[in-house]
Motif scaffolding. Sequence first.
Motif, PDB file in Angstrom:
ATOM      1  N   ASN A 189      10.944  17.249  51.768  1.00 30.26           N
ATOM      2  CA  ASN A 189      10.168  17.161  50.531  1.00 30.26           C
ATOM      3  C   ASN A 189       9.707  18.543  50.065  1.00 30.26           C
ATOM      4  OD1 ASN A 189      10.445  14.396  50.535  1.00 30.26           O
ATOM      5  ND2 ASN A 189       8.406  13.975  51.341  1.00 30.26           N
ATOM      6  N   ARG A 190       9.174  19.309  50.971  1.00 32.59           N
ATOM      7  CA  ARG A 190       8.689  20.644  50.622  1.00 32.59           C
ATOM      8  C   ARG A 190       9.835  21.558  50.194  1.00 32.59           C
ATOM      9  NH1 ARG A 190       5.316  18.072  53.608  1.00 32.59           N
ATOM     10  NH2 ARG A 190       3.098  18.597  53.792  1.00 32.59           N
ATOM     11  N   THR A 191      10.959  21.432  50.890  1.00 29.51           N
ATOM     12  CA  THR A 191      12.127  22.248  50.554  1.00 29.51           C
ATOM     13  C   THR A 191      12.622  21.946  49.142  1.00 29.51           C
ATOM     14  OG1 THR A 191      12.780  22.324  52.885  1.00 29.51           O
ATOM     15  CG2 THR A 191      14.469  22.857  51.263  1.00 29.51           C
ATOM     16  N   GLN A 192      12.688  20.666  48.786  1.00 33.60           N
ATOM     17  CA  GLN A 192      13.183  20.292  47.463  1.00 33.60           C
ATOM     18  C   GLN A 192      12.222  20.724  46.361  1.00 33.60           C
ATOM     19  OE1 GLN A 192      16.044  20.073  48.326  1.00 33.60           O
ATOM     20  NE2 GLN A 192      16.813  18.040  47.791  1.00 33.60           N
ATOM     21  N   VAL A 193      10.936  20.551  46.604  1.00 33.39           N
ATOM     22  CA  VAL A 193       9.956  20.974  45.594  1.00 33.39           C
ATOM     23  C   VAL A 193      10.050  22.476  45.368  1.00 33.39           C
ATOM     24  CG1 VAL A 193       7.491  21.196  45.097  1.00 33.39           C
ATOM     25  CG2 VAL A 193       8.394  19.040  46.014  1.00 33.39           C
TER      26      VAL A 193
END
Length: 268
Positions: free
Chosen positions: A238-242
């Motif tokens: 999630n953090r990577t995509q954001v």
Amino acid sequence: MKYVRIERPEPHVAIVRLDRPDRLNALSATMVGDLKAAFATLHRERGLRAIVLTGEGRGFCSGADLSGDPDHAPDAEGRGPVGHVYRSQEHLSELILAVHECEKPVIAAVHGAAVGGGLALALACDLRVADESARFGSVFIKVGLSSADVGTSYLLPRLVGPTRAAELMLTGRHFDAAEAYSWGLLNARVPAGEHLPAALELARSIATNSEYGVWMTKKGLWSGIGATSLRQQIELENRTQVLGTFTGNMAEAAAAFRERRTPTWRDM
């Protein structure tokens, strides 16, 4: 570097070539140091998307150099037996980490021998292709040591499964490209002499993608393999995509799709 060459055959792709063909690219202390230096150079190189690791001459790598030639690992010379061997072991293990932890995806292009430390070197790469001449083996056990050496006991069970890895490590037997491909150890099995073109084609396929995408996919993939739960890994994803949305490349990909053209990626 004495025993390693870095070649740049095309944009975004580098070849790291083991260049000690008279010894089947055996891993002397000097060659290990050269390889560590090569990967340190390429690790953060802007514009580079993929690395192909291959061997000059008749084989990929025949493993540790057992010739007895005086070639000491850094900080090993002048130590007692335990200190000398331990520093030598660390020197080789650091190479496996340098390959595996390189920010660029590394593709092993294997022909001929890839045994012992040579097998470990291929396992440390993210992808592997081999031609029909390739011969692999976790042969440490054949010299009276454990086959759990320089990362093999971590990587091989994850790549071929624990049951198959147990057989290969406990017997020390050689296996060919056909077996390796059937177990999923190889991404491609090709005719003799075609290992490097096949690896370069794979590298090109990776290099069409964005800097951020390639970088974070490699990190995320190996993080996922070591994750203790699905939830833990999804939190990282999630953090990577954001974070990735701030590169502007998702908007560029959408525009390219609408305009029926190839995206022009923005570097970070």
